[in-house]
Design a protein around this motif. Structure first.
Motif, mmCIF file in Angstrom:
data_model
loop_
_atom_site.group_PDB
_atom_site.id
_atom_site.type_symbol
_atom_site.label_atom_id
_atom_site.label_comp_id
_atom_site.label_asym_id
_atom_site.label_seq_id
_atom_site.Cartn_x
_atom_site.Cartn_y
_atom_site.Cartn_z
ATOM 1 N N ASP A 1 9.824 0.178 -3.306
ATOM 2 C CA ASP A 1 10.440 1.432 -2.860
ATOM 3 C C ASP A 1 9.554 2.659 -3.098
ATOM 4 O O ASP A 1 10.041 3.774 -3.207
ATOM 5 C CB ASP A 1 11.797 1.617 -3.534
ATOM 6 N N ARG A 2 8.246 2.458 -3.195
ATOM 7 C CA ARG A 2 7.295 3.562 -3.383
ATOM 8 C C ARG A 2 6.178 3.457 -2.357
ATOM 9 O O ARG A 2 5.726 2.357 -2.025
ATOM 10 C CB ARG A 2 6.666 3.533 -4.782
ATOM 11 N N LEU A 3 5.715 4.576 -1.879
ATOM 12 C CA LEU A 3 4.605 4.632 -0.952
ATOM 13 C C LEU A 3 3.309 4.327 -1.699
ATOM 14 O O LEU A 3 3.029 4.934 -2.729
ATOM 15 C CB LEU A 3 4.544 6.038 -0.335
ATOM 16 N N VAL A 4 2.517 3.356 -1.186
ATOM 17 C CA VAL A 4 1.272 2.972 -1.858
ATOM 18 C C VAL A 4 0.045 3.118 -0.964
ATOM 19 O O VAL A 4 -1.076 2.965 -1.434
ATOM 20 C CB VAL A 4 1.351 1.538 -2.420
ATOM 21 N N GLY A 5 0.244 3.395 0.312
ATOM 22 C CA GLY A 5 -0.893 3.556 1.214
ATOM 23 C C GLY A 5 -0.456 3.750 2.643
ATOM 24 O O GLY A 5 0.735 3.864 2.943
#
Length: 139
Positions: A41-45
């Protein structure tokens, strides 16, 4: 005017373990050039059409088995919903990007801001400056 009033809302994203071929199909279906990549649930790229061309096709990797996280752009550049559109434009100019993921106060992806969004909302001078900055030749 702030970013939230200009951005595309409800941006989709793909999981980091999604095969590149599936992400490319998302791009084709939605007629877009970049897909945010997330994990837990987190933006990584971001995986862009350019990433696919240079890091998958040019390197001879199999898009069916290569995962998004293996070839995505990892240096995350984003803006916030509450930022002034002028600040987001300056960020796009400085980093030479045509689109930015937009995060809310909880650091959740809530939209995308593209060069096209800017063109529809900002003045001609700002739009022209941004277009020139992101289109400059690479050294």
């Amino acid at each position: 005017m702030n970013v939230e009033s200009v951005m595309h809302k409800q941006a989709g994203w793909a999981s980091a373990d999604t095969p590149v071929r599936e992400v490319a199909r998302m791009m084709a279906k939605d007629d877009i050039g970049a897909v945010p990549i997330g994990r837990d649930d987190r933006l990584v790229g971001m995986l862009t059409d350019r990433d696919i061309a240079l890091r998958v096709v040019a390197e001879g990797l199999d898009p069916n088995t290569t995962r998004a996280e293996q070839v995505m752009t990892k240096s995350l550049i984003y803006c916030r919903t509450t930022e002034a559109i002028e600040d987001a434009i300056r960020l796009m100019e400085a980093r030479k990007v045509r689109r930015l993921p937009v995060l809310d106060e909880n650091k959740r992806l809530v939209g995308m801001l593209s060069l096209g969004d800017v063109a529809h909302s900002a003045g001609r001078q700002l739009t022209g400056e941004l277009l020139q900055a992101v289109s400059d030749h690479h050294d």
